[in-house]
Write a protein that holds these residues in place. Structure first.
Motif, PDB file in Angstrom:
ATOM      1  N   ARG A 266      -6.478   7.330 -11.167  1.00 18.92           N
ATOM      2  CA  ARG A 266      -6.280   8.483 -10.290  1.00 18.92           C
ATOM      3  C   ARG A 266      -5.839   8.000  -8.912  1.00 18.92           C
ATOM      4  O   ARG A 266      -6.265   6.941  -8.445  1.00 18.92           O
ATOM      5  CB  ARG A 266      -7.583   9.276 -10.139  1.00 18.92           C
ATOM      6  CG  ARG A 266      -8.034   9.975 -11.380  1.00 18.92           C
ATOM      7  CD  ARG A 266      -9.343  10.703 -11.080  1.00 18.92           C
ATOM      8  NE  ARG A 266      -9.888  11.283 -12.275  1.00 18.92           N
ATOM      9  CZ  ARG A 266      -9.724  12.559 -12.627  1.00 18.92           C
ATOM     10  NH1 ARG A 266      -9.061  13.368 -11.837  1.00 18.92           N
ATOM     11  NH2 ARG A 266     -10.233  13.009 -13.735  1.00 18.92           N
ATOM     12  N   PHE A 267      -5.003   8.794  -8.275  1.00 16.16           N
ATOM     13  CA  PHE A 267      -4.574   8.451  -6.919  1.00 16.16           C
ATOM     14  C   PHE A 267      -5.777   8.395  -5.978  1.00 16.16           C
ATOM     15  O   PHE A 267      -5.814   7.561  -5.077  1.00 16.16           O
ATOM     16  CB  PHE A 267      -3.548   9.448  -6.388  1.00 16.16           C
ATOM     17  CG  PHE A 267      -2.161   9.217  -6.905  1.00 16.16           C
ATOM     18  CD1 PHE A 267      -1.611   7.946  -6.971  1.00 16.16           C
ATOM     19  CD2 PHE A 267      -1.391  10.279  -7.332  1.00 16.16           C
ATOM     20  CE1 PHE A 267      -0.335   7.737  -7.443  1.00 16.16           C
ATOM     21  CE2 PHE A 267      -0.107  10.081  -7.800  1.00 16.16           C
ATOM     22  CZ  PHE A 267       0.428   8.814  -7.861  1.00 16.16           C
ATOM     23  N   SER A 268      -6.755   9.251  -6.190  1.00 14.51           N
ATOM     24  CA  SER A 268      -7.932   9.239  -5.318  1.00 14.51           C
ATOM     25  C   SER A 268      -8.700   7.923  -5.464  1.00 14.51           C
ATOM     26  O   SER A 268      -9.212   7.389  -4.480  1.00 14.51           O
ATOM     27  CB  SER A 268      -8.838  10.433  -5.621  1.00 14.51           C
ATOM     28  OG  SER A 268      -9.269  10.409  -6.971  1.00 14.51           O
ATOM     29  N   THR A 269      -8.751   7.383  -6.674  1.00 10.39           N
ATOM     30  CA  THR A 269      -9.408   6.091  -6.898  1.00 10.39           C
ATOM     31  C   THR A 269      -8.609   4.973  -6.245  1.00 10.39           C
ATOM     32  O   THR A 269      -9.172   4.093  -5.582  1.00 10.39           O
ATOM     33  CB  THR A 269      -9.568   5.816  -8.404  1.00 10.39           C
ATOM     34  OG1 THR A 269     -10.328   6.873  -8.994  1.00 10.39           O
ATOM     35  CG2 THR A 269     -10.256   4.491  -8.659  1.00 10.39           C
ATOM     36  N   LEU A 270      -7.305   5.009  -6.421  1.00 12.25           N
ATOM     37  CA  LEU A 270      -6.436   4.008  -5.809  1.00 12.25           C
ATOM     38  C   LEU A 270      -6.548   4.068  -4.281  1.00 12.25           C
ATOM     39  O   LEU A 270      -6.600   3.033  -3.617  1.00 12.25           O
ATOM     40  CB  LEU A 270      -4.990   4.236  -6.258  1.00 12.25           C
ATOM     41  CG  LEU A 270      -3.972   3.173  -5.907  1.00 12.25           C
ATOM     42  CD1 LEU A 270      -4.370   1.802  -6.426  1.00 12.25           C
ATOM     43  CD2 LEU A 270      -2.607   3.568  -6.461  1.00 12.25           C
ATOM     44  N   ASP A 271      -6.627   5.263  -3.750  1.00 13.17           N
ATOM     45  CA  ASP A 271      -6.791   5.458  -2.310  1.00 13.17           C
ATOM     46  C   ASP A 271      -8.088   4.815  -1.820  1.00 13.17           C
ATOM     47  O   ASP A 271      -8.098   4.083  -0.825  1.00 13.17           O
ATOM     48  CB  ASP A 271      -6.778   6.957  -1.999  1.00 13.17           C
ATOM     49  CG  ASP A 271      -6.898   7.258  -0.521  1.00 13.17           C
ATOM     50  OD1 ASP A 271      -6.083   6.719   0.264  1.00 13.17           O
ATOM     51  OD2 ASP A 271      -7.793   8.043  -0.149  1.00 13.17           O
ATOM     52  N   LYS A 272      -9.193   5.057  -2.528  1.00 11.41           N
ATOM     53  CA  LYS A 272     -10.478   4.471  -2.144  1.00 11.41           C
ATOM     54  C   LYS A 272     -10.452   2.955  -2.254  1.00 11.41           C
ATOM     55  O   LYS A 272     -11.003   2.256  -1.409  1.00 11.41           O
ATOM     56  CB  LYS A 272     -11.597   5.028  -3.029  1.00 11.41           C
ATOM     57  CG  LYS A 272     -11.958   6.460  -2.749  1.00 11.41           C
ATOM     58  CD  LYS A 272     -13.047   6.911  -3.692  1.00 11.41           C
ATOM     59  CE  LYS A 272     -13.347   8.388  -3.547  1.00 11.41           C
ATOM     60  NZ  LYS A 272     -14.375   8.825  -4.513  1.00 11.41           N
ATOM     61  N   LEU A 273      -9.835   2.438  -3.304  1.00 11.94           N
ATOM     62  CA  LEU A 273      -9.726   0.989  -3.472  1.00 11.94           C
ATOM     63  C   LEU A 273      -8.978   0.365  -2.299  1.00 11.94           C
ATOM     64  O   LEU A 273      -9.423  -0.636  -1.730  1.00 11.94           O
ATOM     65  CB  LEU A 273      -9.017   0.638  -4.778  1.00 11.94           C
ATOM     66  CG  LEU A 273      -9.827   0.747  -6.056  1.00 11.94           C
ATOM     67  CD1 LEU A 273      -8.912   0.624  -7.265  1.00 11.94           C
ATOM     68  CD2 LEU A 273     -10.911  -0.330  -6.090  1.00 11.94           C
ATOM     69  N   CYS A 274      -7.846   0.953  -1.958  1.00  7.59           N
ATOM     70  CA  CYS A 274      -7.041   0.422  -0.850  1.00  7.59           C
ATOM     71  C   CYS A 274      -7.797   0.496   0.469  1.00  7.59           C
ATOM     72  O   CYS A 274      -7.724  -0.429   1.285  1.00  7.59           O
ATOM     73  CB  CYS A 274      -5.713   1.166  -0.752  1.00  7.59           C
ATOM     74  SG  CYS A 274      -4.599   0.798  -2.125  1.00  7.59           S
ATOM     75  N   GLU A 275      -8.537   1.566   0.660  1.00 10.55           N
ATOM     76  CA  GLU A 275      -9.320   1.708   1.892  1.00 10.55           C
ATOM     77  C   GLU A 275     -10.420   0.654   1.956  1.00 10.55           C
ATOM     78  O   GLU A 275     -10.582  -0.025   2.978  1.00 10.55           O
ATOM     79  CB  GLU A 275      -9.939   3.109   1.957  1.00 10.55           C
ATOM     80  CG  GLU A 275     -10.714   3.372   3.215  1.00 10.55           C
ATOM     81  CD  GLU A 275     -11.286   4.771   3.264  1.00 10.55           C
ATOM     82  OE1 GLU A 275     -12.272   4.953   3.995  1.00 10.55           O
ATOM     83  OE2 GLU A 275     -10.769   5.669   2.573  1.00 10.55           O
ATOM     84  N   GLN A 276     -11.165   0.484   0.878  1.00 17.10           N
ATOM     85  CA  GLN A 276     -12.281  -0.457   0.859  1.00 17.10           C
ATOM     86  C   GLN A 276     -11.818  -1.917   0.917  1.00 17.10           C
ATOM     87  O   GLN A 276     -12.482  -2.752   1.516  1.00 17.10           O
ATOM     88  CB  GLN A 276     -13.143  -0.252  -0.392  1.00 17.10           C
ATOM     89  CG  GLN A 276     -13.922   1.035  -0.396  1.00 17.10           C
ATOM     90  CD  GLN A 276     -14.911   1.125   0.748  1.00 17.10           C
ATOM     91  OE1 GLN A 276     -15.578   0.146   1.089  1.00 17.10           O
ATOM     92  NE2 GLN A 276     -15.006   2.296   1.352  1.00 17.10           N
ATOM     93  N   LEU A 277     -10.681  -2.209   0.273  1.00 18.70           N
ATOM     94  CA  LEU A 277     -10.201  -3.588   0.191  1.00 18.70           C
ATOM     95  C   LEU A 277      -9.156  -3.917   1.253  1.00 18.70           C
ATOM     96  O   LEU A 277      -8.659  -5.038   1.302  1.00 18.70           O
ATOM     97  CB  LEU A 277      -9.631  -3.857  -1.204  1.00 18.70           C
ATOM     98  CG  LEU A 277     -10.641  -3.753  -2.343  1.00 18.70           C
ATOM     99  CD1 LEU A 277      -9.940  -3.825  -3.684  1.00 18.70           C
ATOM    100  CD2 LEU A 277     -11.696  -4.840  -2.223  1.00 18.70           C
TER     101      LEU A 277
END
Length: 71
Positions: free
Chosen positions: A44-55
């Motif tokens: 999901r784009f929302s998951t990818l968004d969170k991953l990019c934010e956290q990492l």
């Protein structure tokens, strides 16, 4: 054509563990592990968004396109 998930590489570079990342993303370790190990069928784009934010990375750091040489 194959999409390769490099989440394990990014996590190693950032020195973050699966449990820590899962907690920060409010996600189960099991679901994040499926993604990390390349077993996921979709992201999901929302998951990818969170991953990019956290990492602190870009989507292209996590997802990589590789052509197959099967011609």
């Amino acid at each position: 054509m194959t999409i390769v998930i490099n989440l394990d590489v990014i996590m190693a570079k950032r020195k973050i563990r699966l449990k820590t990342l899962a907690q920060a993303m409010n996600m189960t370790e099991a679901n994040l592990s499926i993604l990390k190990n390349g077993k996921a069928k979709a992201v999901r784009f929302s998951t990818l968004d969170k991953l990019c934010e956290q990492l602190d990375c870009q989507p292209a750091d996590i997802l990589e396109f590789q052509k197959n040489d099967d011609n």
